[in-house]
Every structure is written in C-alpha cells, then in structure tokens.
Design a protein around this motif. Structure first.
Motif, PDB file in Angstrom:
ATOM      1  N   LYS A 188     -50.161  14.985  14.204  1.00 50.60           N
ATOM      2  CA  LYS A 188     -51.048  13.956  14.767  1.00 50.60           C
ATOM      3  C   LYS A 188     -52.114  14.592  15.666  1.00 50.60           C
ATOM      4  CE  LYS A 188     -49.714  11.499  12.471  1.00 50.60           C
ATOM      5  NZ  LYS A 188     -50.353  10.608  11.548  1.00 50.60           N
ATOM      6  N   ILE A 189     -51.681  15.585  16.454  1.00 50.40           N
ATOM      7  CA  ILE A 189     -52.624  16.232  17.380  1.00 50.40           C
ATOM      8  C   ILE A 189     -53.670  17.014  16.568  1.00 50.40           C
ATOM      9  CG2 ILE A 189     -52.830  17.921  19.298  1.00 50.40           C
ATOM     10  CD1 ILE A 189     -51.022  15.679  20.256  1.00 50.40           C
ATOM     11  N   ALA A 190     -53.209  17.734  15.539  1.00 46.40           N
ATOM     12  CA  ALA A 190     -54.155  18.519  14.728  1.00 46.40           C
ATOM     13  C   ALA A 190     -55.130  17.605  13.988  1.00 46.40           C
ATOM     14  CB  ALA A 190     -53.400  19.395  13.731  1.00 46.40           C
ATOM     15  N   ALA A 191     -54.685  16.376  13.681  1.00 42.60           N
ATOM     16  CA  ALA A 191     -55.552  15.444  12.942  1.00 42.60           C
ATOM     17  C   ALA A 191     -56.528  14.717  13.870  1.00 42.60           C
ATOM     18  CB  ALA A 191     -54.701  14.454  12.150  1.00 42.60           C
ATOM     19  N   GLY A 192     -56.544  15.075  15.148  1.00 37.83           N
ATOM     20  CA  GLY A 192     -57.613  14.612  16.039  1.00 37.83           C
ATOM     21  C   GLY A 192     -57.376  13.301  16.763  1.00 37.83           C
ATOM     22  N   ALA A 193     -56.117  12.838  16.813  1.00 35.49           N
ATOM     23  CA  ALA A 193     -55.866  11.544  17.463  1.00 35.49           C
ATOM     24  C   ALA A 193     -56.079  11.615  18.971  1.00 35.49           C
ATOM     25  CB  ALA A 193     -54.425  11.113  17.181  1.00 35.49           C
ATOM     26  N   ASP A 194     -56.746  10.574  19.520  1.00 35.84           N
ATOM     27  CA  ASP A 194     -56.836  10.434  20.983  1.00 35.84           C
ATOM     28  C   ASP A 194     -55.633   9.648  21.492  1.00 35.84           C
ATOM     29  OD1 ASP A 194     -59.420  11.550  21.040  1.00 35.84           O
ATOM     30  OD2 ASP A 194     -60.322   9.600  20.582  1.00 35.84           O
ATOM     31  N   ALA A 195     -55.190   8.701  20.694  1.00 37.69           N
ATOM     32  CA  ALA A 195     -54.062   7.849  21.073  1.00 37.69           C
ATOM     33  C   ALA A 195     -53.209   7.643  19.820  1.00 37.69           C
ATOM     34  CB  ALA A 195     -54.564   6.508  21.598  1.00 37.69           C
ATOM     35  N   ILE A 196     -51.916   7.439  20.028  1.00 32.84           N
ATOM     36  CA  ILE A 196     -51.006   7.382  18.873  1.00 32.84           C
ATOM     37  C   ILE A 196     -50.040   6.209  19.030  1.00 32.84           C
ATOM     38  CG2 ILE A 196     -49.244   8.675  17.569  1.00 32.84           C
ATOM     39  CD1 ILE A 196     -50.598  11.232  19.044  1.00 32.84           C
ATOM     40  N   VAL A 197     -49.964   5.376  17.976  1.00 34.26           N
ATOM     41  CA  VAL A 197     -48.983   4.299  17.923  1.00 34.26           C
ATOM     42  C   VAL A 197     -47.960   4.689  16.861  1.00 34.26           C
ATOM     43  CG1 VAL A 197     -48.631   1.864  17.296  1.00 34.26           C
ATOM     44  CG2 VAL A 197     -50.570   2.517  18.748  1.00 34.26           C
ATOM     45  N   LEU A 198     -46.694   4.767  17.279  1.00 36.23           N
ATOM     46  CA  LEU A 198     -45.643   5.231  16.375  1.00 36.23           C
ATOM     47  C   LEU A 198     -44.770   4.066  15.934  1.00 36.23           C
ATOM     48  CD1 LEU A 198     -44.607   8.209  18.650  1.00 36.23           C
ATOM     49  CD2 LEU A 198     -45.726   8.453  16.425  1.00 36.23           C
ATOM     50  N   ASP A 199     -44.438   4.063  14.651  1.00 31.28           N
ATOM     51  CA  ASP A 199     -43.484   3.082  14.136  1.00 31.28           C
ATOM     52  C   ASP A 199     -42.256   3.880  13.699  1.00 31.28           C
ATOM     53  OD1 ASP A 199     -42.119   1.015  12.947  1.00 31.28           O
ATOM     54  OD2 ASP A 199     -43.480   0.826  11.223  1.00 31.28           O
ATOM     55  N   VAL A 200     -41.238   3.865  14.537  1.00 30.24           N
ATOM     56  CA  VAL A 200     -40.034   4.642  14.235  1.00 30.24           C
ATOM     57  C   VAL A 200     -39.033   3.702  13.560  1.00 30.24           C
ATOM     58  CG1 VAL A 200     -38.168   6.035  15.204  1.00 30.24           C
ATOM     59  CG2 VAL A 200     -40.466   6.165  16.183  1.00 30.24           C
ATOM     60  N   LYS A 201     -38.686   4.056  12.330  1.00 32.98           N
ATOM     61  CA  LYS A 201     -37.821   3.171  11.536  1.00 32.98           C
ATOM     62  C   LYS A 201     -36.360   3.541  11.718  1.00 32.98           C
ATOM     63  CE  LYS A 201     -41.275   1.508   8.949  1.00 32.98           C
ATOM     64  NZ  LYS A 201     -41.688   0.125   9.160  1.00 32.98           N
ATOM     65  N   THR A 202     -35.520   2.542  11.664  1.00 36.56           N
ATOM     66  CA  THR A 202     -34.086   2.811  11.681  1.00 36.56           C
ATOM     67  C   THR A 202     -33.373   1.902  10.679  1.00 36.56           C
ATOM     68  OG1 THR A 202     -32.128   2.951  13.078  1.00 36.56           O
ATOM     69  CG2 THR A 202     -33.673   1.214  13.633  1.00 36.56           C
ATOM     70  N   GLY A 203     -32.344   2.441  10.028  1.00 38.71           N
ATOM     71  CA  GLY A 203     -31.608   1.648   9.036  1.00 38.71           C
ATOM     72  C   GLY A 203     -31.392   2.420   7.750  1.00 38.71           C
ATOM     73  N   SER A 204     -30.895   1.721   6.738  1.00 42.17           N
ATOM     74  CA  SER A 204     -30.438   2.394   5.512  1.00 42.17           C
ATOM     75  C   SER A 204     -31.563   3.051   4.704  1.00 42.17           C
ATOM     76  CB  SER A 204     -29.706   1.386   4.628  1.00 42.17           C
ATOM     77  OG  SER A 204     -30.609   0.372   4.211  1.00 42.17           O
ATOM     78  N   GLY A 205     -32.816   2.681   4.988  1.00 41.71           N
ATOM     79  CA  GLY A 205     -33.911   3.305   4.238  1.00 41.71           C
ATOM     80  C   GLY A 205     -34.694   4.274   5.101  1.00 41.71           C
ATOM     81  N   ALA A 206     -34.160   4.580   6.299  1.00 41.22           N
ATOM     82  CA  ALA A 206     -34.942   5.378   7.252  1.00 41.22           C
ATOM     83  C   ALA A 206     -34.359   6.762   7.423  1.00 41.22           C
ATOM     84  CB  ALA A 206     -34.979   4.673   8.608  1.00 41.22           C
ATOM     85  N   PHE A 207     -35.179   7.641   7.910  1.00 45.71           N
ATOM     86  CA  PHE A 207     -34.782   8.995   8.244  1.00 45.71           C
ATOM     87  C   PHE A 207     -33.716   8.954   9.352  1.00 45.71           C
ATOM     88  CE2 PHE A 207     -36.097  13.232   9.967  1.00 45.71           C
ATOM     89  CZ  PHE A 207     -35.864  13.943   8.803  1.00 45.71           C
ATOM     90  N   MET A 208     -33.930   8.075  10.331  1.00 42.83           N
ATOM     91  CA  MET A 208     -32.969   7.899  11.425  1.00 42.83           C
ATOM     92  C   MET A 208     -32.147   6.662  11.104  1.00 42.83           C
ATOM     93  SD  MET A 208     -33.354  10.019  13.952  1.00 42.83           S
ATOM     94  CE  MET A 208     -33.928  11.511  13.216  1.00 42.83           C
TER      95      MET A 208
END
Ligand code: URA
Length: 434
Positions: A188-208
């Motif tokens: 995200k930093i390398a792609a030039g973002a000034d601000a970042i909104v994260l959607d962190v998923k949880t559950g059977s289809g998620a990484f976490m």
C-alpha cells in the motif's frame, strides 16, 4: 553487521533496530543473504514476533525495495482501500465510483485472482476492451481528469516482499501476524497511498478464519500505517459466506452496477456504504462516518455513482453501454439450478468451497497462468438465515461446460441446513481506528 547475529538476537526475543531490519531487507533483496539464513530469520520472527516499531521498519524497508508510485501530481488525499480477500468481494468495483463521485481521487493498483478469491482486474476485464496496463503518466492523467483509474500491478513494486513471501510460503512462516501486516502494508505504501481503509475479513472464506486473529491483524496494520504517517483504519467483516449473491467475474460486475443503482443485496450495499463512508472521512469530504454515509447514499440515489462508473469504464477503453445493460456480459451457455432436497433454512455456508466451485467452472485460476472465463459463475439464491422450501433453487450455475455434476456437488456440500429457522450472521464485527 552479520546475519547470524541478527538471527540470534531475534531467536532470543530481543528487539531489532531499524538499521538491522533494513540491513536484512537490502541484503536479502540483493542476494547477499542466502535463503537458508533468511529462512532461519523468518522462523525466529514467526516465534518471537515483532513490536510496532520493528513491523513499521520492515514495512518501510520493503516498500523502499523497489519502485514507488509518485502520486504527488494528483491533487487531493489519495485514499486506498485494501481487502484481505474473500469470495464474491466486488467492493472495489463499487467503492471506486462512489468515492470518485465525491471528488476523492481513486488511484488504484489492483491484482488478479488466485485460488478461491477473485481479483478486481479480472472482474473489470469482463468489460470488452477494458485496459489495465496503464503507464504512470496515463494513470495520473486519468485520475486527474476523472478522479478514478485502476491499473494492474506493474513494474517492480516491493520485490523484497515478493521474495520473502515466496520463502515464507515454503518454510511454514506465512501465518505470522506482523509478517502478514508488514507485507500488505508495504504494498500500500509503495502504491502511493496517503490514507488507507482496510477491510479485514474473517470466516470460512477468509485468510483469517477466526475473529481474534482478524482483530490482531487489523490492529497490527493500523498501527503500522500510523507509524508511517498514513491515516489508516480497519473494518472487520464477515466472510463466513460470500458477499452478495453472485460469484464470477461478469456476474459480479452486474451485481456491482446494481449496487451503484441502490439495488444491490443488503450485505453488499451495507459493507460498500460503510467502507466508502470511511474513505470519505479519510479523504477529507466528511467529518465523521455518519456524514460520509449520507454523502455516499446521495451519489447512489442521484445517479452520479453510475455515471462515474460509465466514465471510468469508457476512459480505460471498455464499453460503457454495458453499464446500462450488464446482461450482455453474461454469455454462459448452460444455466443449471441446484435445488434443495428438503425444506428448512440455511445454517452455514463454506465460502471457500463456493469460491472453489466458481474456480472449477472457469471463473478463477488454480495456477497463476490459467486463463479465466469471465462469463461463468454462481448465483446464490439462498444464504445463511434464509428459509428454503423443498425443490426450491439454492444456487444456479452459469457455465460453458455441459457436465457440471462435480461442481454441483461442491456447491451443495458447501451448505448445511437445519429444520426451522436459522440466524442471519453479523456483517461488521468491529471498526479499529488506532
Ligand atoms: N497477503 C499478503 O499480501 N501478504 C501476506 O503475507 C499474506 C497475505
């Protein structure tokens, strides 16, 4: 410095300095540090973890290891959104036009899908002619003209992360919260973002898969963002079932357009408006989430969001008329309903299995060189909490293969049913600001 001393220091639970972490990242990128030492180091990090400062140092060093997008020629706060990935997650297609319609610049680098989760670039390529290979000048010009452009990841972005991730993949060190957080945030930093909104998923289809891990990851990423002076916040959302009712590229595009018209399914609408409202705050157009939501609902109801989508698709070579008639994108030859064997209601769904079924129809890639079929996918008529009557369709397959028995079985087995009623799951568990 010697790598062996840095490994020993972390093995013994000590805190590394910024200089030591940078020295490792540079040395590993330049191939001065061999894989066997980097593997030992990754394992030491896995067991001992990293504090906030160490994670921020690793993030910044990896962001600096390759090209960094300079978006300073774009006026306004560049707010990026990142989802940790899920099935049926087409929010980027919706958020881009929503936020751009408020005048916030959306300069987005996106990836392709792999495995059971889809990628934004694949979905956008469902529009005939849509180009995602943009050079930096064109990318910046389009954002300045239209407030929105989406490009495929190109160039040499975060090579240190690529190399370290590949090593972690084969040394059982992927599942480390500080390592995942640094990896995501470096991009995200390398792609030039000034601000970042994260959607962190949880559950059977998620990484976490579990909520506690998702919270830890969200906290770690938010802290890294603030340490590096990027206004960062996270929403933790449910991925126990696919988001919305469609999985598959053109089908998801159609659902995204319906959502921009205010006619999307409840969960997709709610998550999109929530994330867009946070982006409106981060982009300086709203003073709080409530005000952000009002502004976003306004661009949905006055048609500006759909107009922005058309402008965006046209500006990158796609056919904007498909925004008015997205049905033309759905050209699957065979349409097959999967019906319920008995009455009841849906108790659970295995989102990753639905993603896998869509991939087997051709909507996704098992390996990164696979070709995808944009037309195919799955409609989910029933989701958790929905009542089902006997012989009623629970899902429909859109396919270009006549024999889909193997896929039907996966979809059917992804559902469990109970007699009587079941509960609808929560969509958003938590919001993390700092
Ligand atoms: N996704 C990433 O980008 N990095 C990780 O380490 C894990 C998932």
């Amino acid at each position: 410095m010697r790598m062996v001393d840095i490994i020993a220091k972390k093995r013994d639970g000590e805190v590394l300095t910024d200089a030591e972490i940078r020295w490792f990242v540079n040395g590993y990128s330049n191939e001065d540090i061999p894989d066997y030492q980097a593997s030992a180091f990754a394992m030491a990090l896995y067991f001992q973890g990293m504090n906030e400062e160490e994670a921020a140092s690793l993030t910044f060093a990896m962001a600096e290891s390759g090209d960094q997008l300079d978006l300073s020629a774009i006026e306004g706060t560049k707010v990026d959104k990142h989802s940790t990935g899920g099935v049926g997650d087409k929010t980027t297609l919706i958020l881009g036009p929503l936020v751009a319609a408020l005048g916030i610049p959306v300069a987005k680098m996106s990836g392709r899908g792999l495995g059971h989760t889809g990628g934004t670039i694949d979905k956008l390529e469902a529009f005939k002619g849509f180009r995602t290979e943009l050079n930096q000048n064109e990318f910046i010009r389009l954002v300045n003209e239209n407030k929105i452009a989406v490009a495929g990841q190109s160039g040499n972005l975060t090579p240190a992360d690529k190399k370290l991730y590949a090593l972690r993949d084969v040394t059982a060190t992927v599942d480390s919260i500080p390592l995942i957080a640094s990896s995501v945030m470096s991009k995200k930093i390398a792609a030039g973002a000034d601000a970042i909104v994260l959607d962190v998923k949880t559950g059977s289809g998620a990484f976490m898969e579990n909520l506690e891990d998702a919270k830890s990851l969200a906290n770690a990423m938010v802290k890294i963002g603030h340490s590096l002076n990027r206004n960062t916040m996270a929403v933790i959302s449910n991925m126990d079932q696919p988001l919305g009712r469609f999985v598959g590229n053109a089908l998801e595009v159609k659902e995204a357009i319906e959502t921009l018209h205010g006619k999307g399914p409840e969960d997709l609408h709610e998550l999109s408006v929530t994330l867009a409202a946070h982006m409106a705050v981060a982009g300086g157009k709203a003073s709080n989430e409530k005000e952000g939501r009002q502004l976003i609902e306004e661009v949905i109801s006055n048609g500006k969001a759909v107009e922005k989508m058309k402008q965006f698709i046209q500006s990158q070579g796609g056919d904007p008329s498909a925004v008015d008639t997205p049905e033309i994108l759905n050209t699957a030859k065979f349409i097959k309903d999967i019906t319920a064997h008995e009455a009841g209601s849906v108790e659970t769904m295995h989102a990753a299995q639905i993603g896998k079924a869509a991939m087997m129809l051709g909507a996704g890639r098992a390996t990164k060189d696979d070709e995808i079929d944009h037309a195919v996918g799955i409609k989910l008529h029933k989701k958790i909490g929905d009542e089902v009557h006997e012989a009623e369709p629970i899902a429909t397959l859109y396919s270009n293969q006549e024999d889909t028995a193997h896929v039907e079985e996966i979809v059917r087995n992804a559902y469990t049913f109970v007699h009587g009623k079941s509960k609808k799951p929560m969509l958003i568990y938590e919001t993390i600001y700092k």
